[in-house]
Write a protein that holds these residues in place. Sequence first.
Motif, PDB file in Angstrom:
ATOM      1  N   TRP A 277       0.936  -1.325  -0.042  1.00 40.81           N
ATOM      2  CA  TRP A 277       0.230  -0.035   0.023  1.00 40.81           C
ATOM      3  C   TRP A 277       0.912   1.319  -0.060  1.00 40.81           C
ATOM      4  O   TRP A 277       1.912   1.289   0.730  1.00 40.81           O
ATOM      5  N   LEU A 278       0.412   2.219  -0.961  1.00 44.06           N
ATOM      6  CA  LEU A 278       1.033   3.495  -0.587  1.00 44.06           C
ATOM      7  C   LEU A 278       0.107   4.553  -1.477  1.00 44.06           C
ATOM      8  O   LEU A 278      -0.342   4.304  -2.605  1.00 44.06           O
ATOM      9  N   ALA A 279      -0.225   5.512  -0.904  1.00 43.51           N
ATOM     10  CA  ALA A 279      -1.255   6.713  -1.186  1.00 43.51           C
ATOM     11  C   ALA A 279      -2.557   6.245  -0.711  1.00 43.51           C
ATOM     12  O   ALA A 279      -2.750   5.377  -0.355  1.00 43.51           O
ATOM     13  N   VAL A 280      -3.492   7.430  -0.931  1.00 42.44           N
ATOM     14  CA  VAL A 280      -4.768   7.083  -0.598  1.00 42.44           C
ATOM     15  C   VAL A 280      -5.694   7.431  -1.821  1.00 42.44           C
ATOM     16  O   VAL A 280      -5.432   8.441  -2.356  1.00 42.44           O
ATOM     17  N   ASN A 281      -6.831   6.808  -1.682  1.00 36.07           N
ATOM     18  CA  ASN A 281      -7.980   6.985  -2.586  1.00 36.07           C
ATOM     19  C   ASN A 281      -8.810   8.173  -2.039  1.00 36.07           C
ATOM     20  O   ASN A 281      -9.277   8.220  -0.971  1.00 36.07           O
ATOM     21  N   LEU A 282      -9.351   9.014  -2.972  1.00 35.29           N
ATOM     22  CA  LEU A 282      -9.945  10.362  -2.470  1.00 35.29           C
ATOM     23  C   LEU A 282     -11.135  10.065  -3.337  1.00 35.29           C
ATOM     24  O   LEU A 282     -11.293  10.216  -4.437  1.00 35.29           O
ATOM     25  N   VAL A 283     -12.413  10.492  -2.610  1.00 32.34           N
ATOM     26  CA  VAL A 283     -13.891  10.979  -3.332  1.00 32.34           C
ATOM     27  C   VAL A 283     -14.528  12.124  -3.256  1.00 32.34           C
ATOM     28  O   VAL A 283     -14.074  12.959  -2.142  1.00 32.34           O
ATOM     29  N   PRO A 284     -14.380  13.138  -4.247  1.00 33.13           N
ATOM     30  CA  PRO A 284     -14.759  14.530  -4.048  1.00 33.13           C
ATOM     31  C   PRO A 284     -16.099  14.618  -3.456  1.00 33.13           C
ATOM     32  O   PRO A 284     -17.187  14.069  -3.797  1.00 33.13           O
ATOM     33  N   GLU A 285     -16.231  15.510  -2.500  1.00 29.09           N
ATOM     34  CA  GLU A 285     -17.435  15.859  -1.841  1.00 29.09           C
ATOM     35  C   GLU A 285     -17.949  17.332  -2.266  1.00 29.09           C
ATOM     36  O   GLU A 285     -19.213  17.603  -2.111  1.00 29.09           O
ATOM     37  N   ARG A 286     -17.095  18.112  -2.597  1.00 35.69           N
ATOM     38  CA  ARG A 286     -17.378  19.282  -3.033  1.00 35.69           C
ATOM     39  C   ARG A 286     -16.234  19.853  -4.237  1.00 35.69           C
ATOM     40  O   ARG A 286     -15.095  19.557  -4.049  1.00 35.69           O
ATOM     41  N   VAL A 287     -16.840  20.048  -5.273  1.00 33.10           N
ATOM     42  CA  VAL A 287     -15.767  20.292  -6.405  1.00 33.10           C
ATOM     43  C   VAL A 287     -15.540  21.788  -6.618  1.00 33.10           C
ATOM     44  O   VAL A 287     -16.106  22.489  -5.856  1.00 33.10           O
ATOM     45  N   GLY A 288     -14.601  21.990  -7.646  1.00 31.87           N
ATOM     46  CA  GLY A 288     -14.012  23.134  -7.783  1.00 31.87           C
ATOM     47  C   GLY A 288     -12.638  23.009  -8.717  1.00 31.87           C
ATOM     48  O   GLY A 288     -12.442  21.908  -9.049  1.00 31.87           O
ATOM     49  N   THR A 289     -11.735  24.059  -8.254  1.00 32.16           N
ATOM     50  CA  THR A 289     -10.623  24.088  -8.987  1.00 32.16           C
ATOM     51  C   THR A 289      -9.403  23.846  -7.994  1.00 32.16           C
ATOM     52  O   THR A 289      -9.396  24.648  -6.927  1.00 32.16           O
TER      53      THR A 289
END
Length: 275
Positions: free
Chosen positions: A253-265
């Motif tokens: 394992w290395l790094a993490v998975n992320l899920v957007p909750e609020r979008v933008g730039t």
Amino acid sequence: MGVRVSAIGIHPVKSTQIRHVRRAEVTPAGLRGDREWMVVDVSGEMISARQEPRLFTIRASNAVTGGTDADLRLDAPGRPPLELSTPTSGEVDVRLFRSTHLRARPAGDEADGWLAQHLGRDDIRLVWCPTPQRRGAGQGDLATFQDGSPVTLLSMESVAQVDTWATEAARERGETPTPLVADRFRPSILVDGAPAPFAEDDWPRVRIGDVVLRTDSPVARCAMTTIDPDDLARGKEPLLTLAIHRRWDGATWLAVNLVPERVGTIEVGDEVVIG
């Protein structure tokens, strides 16, 4: 200075060269322009650089990376460039890792022929994701052709620690160590200034400007990380080192998975707020 974004990586076609950009739009399905295209075989099964390291020699460009007015441009050594428009009709079933079934539109014969000649095989197809699809255990998160979650995040401190471990082990074996670079892990977002290596494992959320991303899981690493993207040579690192220091539940394992909750730039240099 705190934690800040140090690099943003876009991969217009899955497993092709990483394109570093200064800014990116985060959508519900990940970074706009990232992994919206994928190479498959005639049965629809994904072909990645694990099977075809020569995919690393292809430079894909789109509106996000710049360098083209086309929806997608493909460049490779010894090949004329190819500019493509997103396909407007036809859908086929494609698969990631045999078990994840998704829908895609074929790019067409011209794209397939270009890839076939460059890769030296005639069972190649290029497909485009017309609509991000629901993925994940709860089937509530969207993604295009990412392996799982739409965004991955890695800290430079974690890369440095793995590099230190690998360097020490190589010297003990009487070998010349090869410096480990973050691009081996192809993160969407690379950050610098974490308080400790692997601190990102424990971050429940990160906020970058107006963007909020929820941590979903660690990232399981595969043999693609052992391929040198420059000369395509295969080695044992970094999986050898990760198997010693970062192995559990039958994976490394290395790094993490992320899920957007609020979008933008987001932009390189942005502050990363934890929690």
